[in-house]
Motif scaffolding. Structure first.
Motif, PDB file in Angstrom:
ATOM      1  N   ARG A 246       1.249  35.955 -25.712  1.00 53.24           N
ATOM      2  CA  ARG A 246      -0.064  36.332 -25.175  1.00 53.24           C
ATOM      3  C   ARG A 246      -1.185  35.794 -26.066  1.00 53.24           C
ATOM      4  O   ARG A 246      -2.208  35.310 -25.566  1.00 53.24           O
ATOM      5  N   ARG A 247      -0.989  35.885 -27.378  1.00 50.03           N
ATOM      6  CA  ARG A 247      -2.011  35.379 -28.291  1.00 50.03           C
ATOM      7  C   ARG A 247      -2.140  33.858 -28.207  1.00 50.03           C
ATOM      8  O   ARG A 247      -3.235  33.310 -28.327  1.00 50.03           O
ATOM      9  N   ALA A 248      -1.004  33.196 -27.972  1.00 48.80           N
ATOM     10  CA  ALA A 248      -1.022  31.734 -27.898  1.00 48.80           C
ATOM     11  C   ALA A 248      -1.655  31.233 -26.607  1.00 48.80           C
ATOM     12  O   ALA A 248      -2.117  30.095 -26.528  1.00 48.80           O
ATOM     13  N   LYS A 249      -1.649  32.069 -25.572  1.00 48.85           N
ATOM     14  CA  LYS A 249      -2.226  31.734 -24.267  1.00 48.85           C
ATOM     15  C   LYS A 249      -1.650  30.411 -23.739  1.00 48.85           C
ATOM     16  O   LYS A 249      -0.446  30.280 -23.602  1.00 48.85           O
ATOM     17  N   THR A 250      -2.498  29.444 -23.481  1.00 43.56           N
ATOM     18  CA  THR A 250      -2.012  28.206 -22.850  1.00 43.56           C
ATOM     19  C   THR A 250      -1.147  27.359 -23.785  1.00 43.56           C
ATOM     20  O   THR A 250      -0.451  26.461 -23.330  1.00 43.56           O
ATOM     21  N   SER A 251      -1.166  27.655 -25.083  1.00 43.48           N
ATOM     22  CA  SER A 251      -0.344  26.883 -26.016  1.00 43.48           C
ATOM     23  C   SER A 251       1.027  27.531 -26.262  1.00 43.48           C
ATOM     24  O   SER A 251       1.804  27.043 -27.085  1.00 43.48           O
ATOM     25  N   ALA A 252       1.306  28.610 -25.542  1.00 42.13           N
ATOM     26  CA  ALA A 252       2.613  29.259 -25.677  1.00 42.13           C
ATOM     27  C   ALA A 252       3.710  28.310 -25.210  1.00 42.13           C
ATOM     28  O   ALA A 252       3.516  27.528 -24.272  1.00 42.13           O
ATOM     29  N   PRO A 253       4.877  28.328 -25.840  1.00 42.35           N
ATOM     30  CA  PRO A 253       5.953  27.421 -25.431  1.00 42.35           C
ATOM     31  C   PRO A 253       6.390  27.714 -24.006  1.00 42.35           C
ATOM     32  O   PRO A 253       6.485  28.880 -23.604  1.00 42.35           O
TER      33      PRO A 253
END
Length: 408
Positions: free
Chosen positions: A186-193
């Motif tokens: 959730r914190r990574a948003k669009t950069s989440a794997p």
């Protein structure tokens, strides 16, 4: 049999634990619907197990109000809505995409075990592969390998003790791991794997996103089902092949036979002991009346060895009708992860056979059987001759003494 609640057997007795398969074979022949003091009525016949799998209106999967399970602890139509989401994770295309990673892991761990000082196949390969391949499929970091292995042992102990408090604590511990992973994404948003765990955050059922509790339950079911079953299955497969050098060689020469061979070996000696159901209405099975809310145990280890369906249960045949086997269940609750399990097991067996000229039981040692609720082996010391002369294994030259081992 009468309909009075009498105890027909003790599934946790020393005699049963010494050889679960022999005990279940005996019960299937003399008392195929048997009650125990643990509050379960066990079904041992293939036809009765299949009936319970298909008739979900009479034999419910909602077996625990305290520990709801998504979707395993649901019945249609609620179960069906969640299965539509879950089944896509194990599609042909997704298995094809995962296969190279699975194969690389199987080869790496095979060679690591062959080079190690650990002749015990269960600790040296089976559990490591089961934990690491699950983490790899889910997109989890390597730092979870150790905690996940310890968590599986805690879950096993709580289940064996029928300790609801301990089971609740174990479930909450696992939910904590999943919650941390979800928070990171959730914190990574669009950069989440773009892995399985991230995808679950974006799933919806009936137009509503999955809750954190639902995701944790889904992932917990996948993890318990995959890790413990894969590890047990690998031990069963390795032991079966180790005492049958001709079959080993045949599979090395004809690798296309590995898939049906894996399924047939695991029919003979299954990695799962049982699953539970709850009776919703009065029903009679083989002359025994079961009352509403009575608990039922479906004994997989027995059903897949039923002489009425398979003839000699120990006869190894590659021409059996795969539809008869209940290795991955049947009906609406058939295991959704069956394609993944088959891929992992076939890949691991292939890697082991390709890397070795022979596998055998280590001299002086006999396998130690796992006890309920597990199947397979707790310890399995093997001796391997590698296919490459420059890849030695400690057990090639050592003959370990095994004073604590007990006969298989």
């Amino acid at each position: 049999m009468t309909d009075e609640f009498v105890f027909d057997w003790d599934p946790r007795s020393d005699a049963v634990q010494r050889d679960q398969i022999a005990a279940y074979d005996h019960m299937r022949r003399v008392c195929p619907v048997a009650r125990s003091r643990y509050g379960y009525t066990s079904f041992f016949k293939h036809a009765d197990v299949l009936r319970a799998l298909i008739d979900t209106e009479t034999f419910s999967n909602v077996v625990s109000a305290r520990h709801p399970s998504v979707p395993n602890g649901m019945d249609p139509p609620q179960h069906t809505r969640f299965r539509r989401v879950i089944d896509d994770y194990f599609s042909v295309g997704r298995m094809r995409d995962f296969e190279p990673s699975c194969q690389a892991l199987a080869e790496d761990l095979t060679f690591a075990w062959l080079r190690s000082d650990d002749a015990d196949f269960m600790t040296g390969f089976a559990w490591e592969f089961a934990v690491q391949v699950q983490c790899r499929f889910m997109g989890w970091p390597a730092k979870l390998h150790g905690p996940l292995r310890k968590w599986m042992l805690k879950n096993h102990a709580a289940t064996y003790a029928i300790d609801s408090h301990a089971m609740g604590m174990v479930a909450r511990e696992f939910d904590g791991y999943v919650a941390d992973l979800l928070d990171e994404r959730r914190r990574a948003k669009t950069s989440a794997p773009p892995d399985v765990t991230t995808r679950l955050l974006n799933e919806t059922v009936d137009g509503q996103p999955l809750s954190g509790e639902q995701i944790s339950s889904i992932v917990r079911n996948w993890t318990v089902g995959e890790v413990s079953t894969i590890a047990a299955a690998l031990g069963i497969l390795a032991q079966y092949l180790a005492v049958r050098p001709a079959l080993q060689q045949r599979l090395r020469e004809q690798p296309s036979m590995i898939p049906p061979a894996v399924d047939e070996i695991l029919r003979i000696h299954g990695p799962l002991v049982m699953s539970r159901r709850r009776v919703t209405r009065a029903v009679t099975v083989r002359g025994r009346l079961l009352a509403p809310d009575e608990r039922v145990a479906l004994i997989w280890l027995s059903a897949n060895r039923d002489e009425d369906v398979f003839g000699d249960p120990d006869e190894f045949r590659l021409d059996r009708d795969p539809a008869l086997s209940l290795l991955y269940g049947s009906g609406p609750h058939a295991c959704p992860g069956a394609p993944l399990a088959r891929l992992e097991l076939q890949t691991a067996v292939s890697a082991l056979l390709q890397a070795t000229r022979s596998l055998a039981l280590a001299p002086g040692c006999v396998p130690v059987r796992a006890t309920f609720p597990a199947s397979g082996y707790a310890r399995l010391r093997l001796r391997a001759e590698t296919s490459s002369r420059d890849t030695p294994m400690a057990s090639d030259t050592l003959t370990p003494s095994c004073p604590m081992d007990t006969p298989a």
